[in-house]
Design a protein around this motif. Structure first.
Motif, short mmCIF file in Angstrom:
data_model
loop_
_atom_site.label_atom_id
_atom_site.label_comp_id
_atom_site.label_asym_id
_atom_site.label_seq_id
_atom_site.Cartn_x
_atom_site.Cartn_y
_atom_site.Cartn_z
N TRP A 21 0.83 -1.20 0.00
CA TRP A 21 0.00 0.00 0.00
C TRP A 21 0.86 1.26 0.00
CZ3 TRP A 21 -3.91 2.36 -1.53
CH2 TRP A 21 -4.41 3.51 -0.92
N LEU A 22 1.93 1.29 0.82
CA LEU A 22 2.81 2.45 0.82
C LEU A 22 3.51 2.61 -0.53
CD1 LEU A 22 4.49 2.27 4.36
CD2 LEU A 22 2.61 3.74 3.60
N ALA A 23 3.90 1.49 -1.13
CA ALA A 23 4.54 1.55 -2.44
C ALA A 23 3.56 2.07 -3.49
CB ALA A 23 5.05 0.17 -2.83
N GLU B 129 1.39 9.08 -6.08
CA GLU B 129 1.77 10.48 -5.79
C GLU B 129 2.78 10.98 -6.81
OE1 GLU B 129 2.32 11.79 -1.62
OE2 GLU B 129 1.79 9.73 -1.10
N ALA B 130 3.70 10.09 -7.21
CA ALA B 130 4.69 10.48 -8.23
C ALA B 130 4.03 10.79 -9.56
CB ALA B 130 5.73 9.37 -8.39
N VAL C 4 -5.86 9.12 -3.71
CA VAL C 4 -5.47 7.70 -3.72
C VAL C 4 -6.34 6.91 -2.74
CG1 VAL C 4 -3.59 6.05 -3.44
CG2 VAL C 4 -3.10 8.34 -4.30
N ALA C 5 -6.50 7.47 -1.51
CA ALA C 5 -7.30 6.79 -0.49
C ALA C 5 -8.77 6.71 -0.91
CB ALA C 5 -7.16 7.51 0.84
N ALA C 6 -9.28 7.79 -1.51
CA ALA C 6 -10.69 7.80 -1.91
C ALA C 6 -10.96 6.78 -3.02
CB ALA C 6 -11.09 9.21 -2.38
N ALA D 132 -5.10 0.75 5.46
CA ALA D 132 -4.26 0.38 4.32
C ALA D 132 -5.09 -0.53 3.43
CB ALA D 132 -2.99 -0.32 4.78
N PHE D 133 -4.78 -0.57 2.16
CA PHE D 133 -5.55 -1.37 1.22
C PHE D 133 -4.64 -2.39 0.54
CE2 PHE D 133 -7.65 2.65 1.77
CZ PHE D 133 -9.00 2.32 1.85
#
Length: 225
Positions: free
Chosen positions: A152-154, A160-161, A169-171, A192-193
């Protein structure tokens, strides 16, 4: 052996919308043109996917459940779904042929979810899949490296990049929950997804990245929004 082009044409000609007596002649002509245009687009995408897998169109029509599957596929096109959704559905049809046979019940397990994804959701799902550490084609040493970071962080970092805000992203990930392709879990004081078992199973035969690449080539001005 039935001819798939003839089957597709028959589905369009016999549509309830085409036979509606409540539509004025001018409106009926416009609707007729729309249905035929969308049917032709759906056929083009399906035939392309079948050819890429080495299948003849007639092999779909010859399957017991093939007509039911094709009818659902064409109706999805009539409903105005984007080309990328049709591409994913065509890949699912080809995938069922790869693993054995077309079964309408199994196809419809995925069809509604694939058809309902927005382009942003397709982008996010494909990115989550790319960062998942246990994809079958990921080398063992690479999988080990990916285990050290959160998929999820990746995914967040990659999106974002590309210019997506964190909230977007979260929505989009939250909207993906309704498809059954994404699962939410508690992490770092929030959510986290990650990809679901359903999506992992589907990804064995449906390449989300390839669907986006093929359809982006027909949208020269398309960019991640």
């Amino acid at each position: 052996m039935p001819n798939l082009t003839d089957v597709l044409g028959s589905i369009t000609e016999t549509a309830d919308w085409m036979k509606s007596g409540g539509i004025l002649p001018v409106g009926r002509a416009a609707l007729n043109a729309y249905l035929k245009r969308r049917s032709a687009e759906a056929q083009e995408i399906l035939f392309e996917e079948l050819r890429s897998g080495g299948y003849l169109p007639e092999q779909v029509a010859a399957e017991d459940d093939g007509i039911a599957v094709i009818h659902g596929y064409v109706r999805t096109a009539w409903e105005g779904r984007a080309r990328v959704n049709l591409r994913l559905l065509a890949k699912a049809i080809r995938g069922q042929l790869q693993v054995g046979t077309l079964v309408a019940d199994e196809f419809y397990l995925y069809a509604e979810s694939l058809a309902g994804l927005s382009r942003d959701e397709v982008i996010l799902v494909s990115t989550l899949l790319r960062h998942h550490p246990k994809l079958p084609d990921v080398p063992e040493e690479e999988a080990g490296e990916r285990e050290k970071q959160s998929p999820w962080l990746a995914t967040m970092a990659e999106m974002e990049a590309k210019g997506w805000q964190k909230d977007k992203v979260a929505a989009v990930a939250g909207r993906c929950l309704r498809s059954g392709f994404v699962i939410a879990q508690s992490a770092w004081g929030g959510l986290a997804f990650k990809v679901s078992p359903m999506l992992l199973d589907l990804s064995k035969t449906v390449d989300f990245d390839d669907a986006l690449k093929r359809e982006d080539s027909s949208r020269p001005s398309a960019t991640a929004r």
